[in-house]
Design an enzyme around this catalytic site. Structure first.
Site, short mmCIF file in Angstrom:
data_model
loop_
_atom_site.label_atom_id
_atom_site.label_comp_id
_atom_site.label_asym_id
_atom_site.label_seq_id
_atom_site.Cartn_x
_atom_site.Cartn_y
_atom_site.Cartn_z
N GLY A 1 0.79 -1.23 0.00
CA GLY A 1 0.00 0.00 0.00
C GLY A 1 0.82 1.28 0.00
O GLY A 1 0.27 2.35 0.25
N GLY B 1 2.48 2.33 -2.64
CA GLY B 1 2.58 2.82 -4.02
C GLY B 1 3.95 2.59 -4.63
O GLY B 1 4.40 3.36 -5.48
N ASP C 1 5.52 1.40 -14.35
CA ASP C 1 5.93 0.49 -13.29
C ASP C 1 6.80 -0.65 -13.83
O ASP C 1 7.86 -0.97 -13.29
CB ASP C 1 4.71 -0.13 -12.59
CG ASP C 1 3.80 0.93 -12.00
OD1 ASP C 1 4.17 2.12 -12.01
OD2 ASP C 1 2.71 0.55 -11.53
N TYR D 1 -9.33 9.48 -10.71
CA TYR D 1 -8.37 9.18 -11.79
C TYR D 1 -9.09 9.20 -13.14
O TYR D 1 -8.61 9.78 -14.11
CB TYR D 1 -7.75 7.79 -11.63
CG TYR D 1 -6.70 7.64 -10.56
CD1 TYR D 1 -6.12 8.74 -9.94
CD2 TYR D 1 -6.28 6.38 -10.17
CE1 TYR D 1 -5.17 8.58 -8.96
CE2 TYR D 1 -5.32 6.21 -9.18
CZ TYR D 1 -4.78 7.31 -8.58
OH TYR D 1 -3.84 7.14 -7.61
P1 ADP Z 1 1.31 -1.63 -5.95
O1 ADP Z 1 1.72 -2.22 -7.26
O2 ADP Z 1 1.40 -0.13 -5.98
O3 ADP Z 1 2.06 -2.18 -4.79
P2 ADP Z 1 -1.15 -2.85 -6.70
O4 ADP Z 1 -2.53 -2.75 -6.18
O5 ADP Z 1 -0.91 -2.53 -8.14
O6 ADP Z 1 -0.22 -1.97 -5.74
O7 ADP Z 1 -0.60 -4.32 -6.50
C1 ADP Z 1 -0.72 -4.94 -5.23
C2 ADP Z 1 -1.18 -6.38 -5.44
O8 ADP Z 1 -0.11 -7.16 -5.99
C3 ADP Z 1 -1.53 -7.07 -4.15
O9 ADP Z 1 -2.88 -6.82 -3.81
C4 ADP Z 1 -1.30 -8.54 -4.50
O10 ADP Z 1 -2.41 -9.05 -5.22
C5 ADP Z 1 -0.13 -8.46 -5.45
N1 ADP Z 1 1.14 -8.66 -4.73
C6 ADP Z 1 2.15 -7.79 -4.58
N2 ADP Z 1 3.18 -8.32 -3.86
C7 ADP Z 1 2.80 -9.57 -3.56
C8 ADP Z 1 3.39 -10.67 -2.83
N3 ADP Z 1 4.60 -10.55 -2.27
N4 ADP Z 1 2.68 -11.80 -2.73
C9 ADP Z 1 1.48 -11.93 -3.28
N5 ADP Z 1 0.86 -10.97 -3.96
C10 ADP Z 1 1.49 -9.80 -4.12
MG MG Z 2 0.74 -1.88 -9.11
#
Ligand code: ADP
Ligand code: MG
Length: 381
Positions: free
Chosen positions: A122, A124, A172, A221
């Protein structure tokens, strides 16, 4: 992280990973809401990310595990379909496999998979792209190949857009793929074209995560996206990136005050990205820092995607010794502020800003120190 990955892999899958890959998270350095307007953006790959281990299986089953999740997600040999609910995280690696196959990189069915991460959730910092890139690199190795970077990056974006269902731009994935220690990644979203720009030595970043998020952020957005398209149409261009500040001024008669502000932000931001590249190449770090703070000011007044919390942090940071500049990072409407600092940066300075914020808003922001890192890589297992 690698030893933790090995340890977890053994305890979940009962054996050693055959391949290990890592991919970094990223920060948006400058270039706010420029991507879908055909503009440019600078990002930094950071020294935190996702590590993925895989080992082949003979029975054709794919068993996805993550240290962040309690249950293993399993698929058979049939054509992959997206998961829903609590298993949906596995759509990132599974989508990568589907997208790589479409790009001509066929990954054999049948493997055990595990991800570990040191990216705070969370914040970003793009854990999703890091998960995609690390998964793609590790799984492709099972097929005996290392896809070209561009293929990997495009497949990751494709997976997120079409398999996961998030309409993200290329930032990203490109930064996680093309990152380089001591450098920023410059992306021209229209190509897309990628290049690296050196960041002067002795610099680093502090991320102040407010943990705030506007309740209507997705709708906001979409509204900004629509306004930018509307402004471009009214200005007679396909994309706002087709205009420079002088061109915008020349054509802006008749444009509503609101749309003019949105367009000014995007057009101004694209010129700030170019100015930032020039400043960094010339080693003028102070000028680069001022451009960051100017970017925030434009977000606050023209694009209206800042919040009182983010503004407060930027103001406090702007008058803190050792800070070159600060701005909201990411989409805005909450989230985090990034500061470009001179290293070593006094911990008391970060603490003073966090304490002032806590006094004003009643909750402490998380402060994270990060530096630049290389893009996704295969590691010795
Ligand atoms: P951000 O990319 O900014 O961190 P997103 O909402 O795009 O936020 O992506 C977050 C999502 O990616 C999580 O809700 C999960 O589904 C997946 N994710 C990220 N890291 C992990 C991890 N280590 N294990 C499992 N899922 C992951
Ligand atoms: Mg993301």
């Amino acid at each position: 992280m690698k030893s933790e990955l090995r340890h977890r892999f053994r305890s979940v899958h009962g054996r050693e990973p055959a391949v290990i890959a890592r991919a970094p998270g990223r920060i948006e350095f400058i270039g706010n809401h420029t991507d879908y307007n055909g503009g440019t953006v600078l990002g930094a790959a950071i020294d935190r990310g996702v590590w993925v281990g895989v080992a082949p299986r003979v029975d054709g089953r794919r068993r996805f595990a993550s240290a962040a999740m309690t249950e293993v997600v399993e698929t058979g040999t049939d054509a992959p379909r997206p998961f829903a609910g609590k298993d949906a995280w596995a759509n990132y690696p599974l989508g990568m496999i589907v997208s790589l196959a479409a790009a001509g990189v066929a990954i054999p069915a049948g493997f055990d998979f595990l991800a570990v991460s040191d990216l705070p959730p969370g914040a970003g910092l793009s854990s999703s792209a890091a998960l995609e890139l690390a998964s793609g690199l590790a799984c492709a190795r099972l097929a005996g190949v290392e896809p070209p970077r561009g293929t990997l990056v495009r497949a990751a974006r494709h997976a997120e857009n079409h398999f996961v269902g998030v309409p993200c731009g290329i930032l990203d994935q490109a930064v996680s793929g093309f990152g380089r220690r001591g450098h920023l990644v410059h992306i021209d979203c229209r190509g897309p074209d990628f290049m690296t720009v050196p960041l002067p030595p002795g610099t680093g970043f502090r991320i102040f995560n407010t943990h705030t998020r506007h309740a209507l952020v997705d709708g906001l957005y979409a509204e900004r996206h629509r306004e930018c398209g509307e402004a471009a149409r009214a200005l007679g261009v396909a994309l706002l990136a087709d205009l420079d500040p002088a061109g915008l001024k020349a054509r802006s008669r008749g444009l509503s005050e609101g749309l003019l502000r949105r367009a000014s932000h995007v057009v101004g931001e694209i010129s700030r990205v170019a100015a930032c590249v020039a400043a960094l190449r010339a080693g003028r770090i102070d000028d680069a820092g001022r451009l960051l703070t100017a970017s925030h000011e434009s977000s606050r007044t023209c694009f209206e995607n800042s919040t009182p919390e983010l503004d407060f942090l930027v103001e406090e940071l702007a008058r803190t010794p050792g800070v070159f500049g600060a701005r909201l990072t990411g989409g805005g409407f909450g989230g985090a502020v990034m500061a470009l600092v001179a290293e070593p940066f006094a911990p008391e300075s970060a603490e003073r800003v966090a304490a002032a914020y806590a006094e004003r808003f009643g909750a402490r922001p998380d402060v994270l120190a990060v530096s630049t890192a290389d893009g996704a890589s295969l590691e010795t297992p």
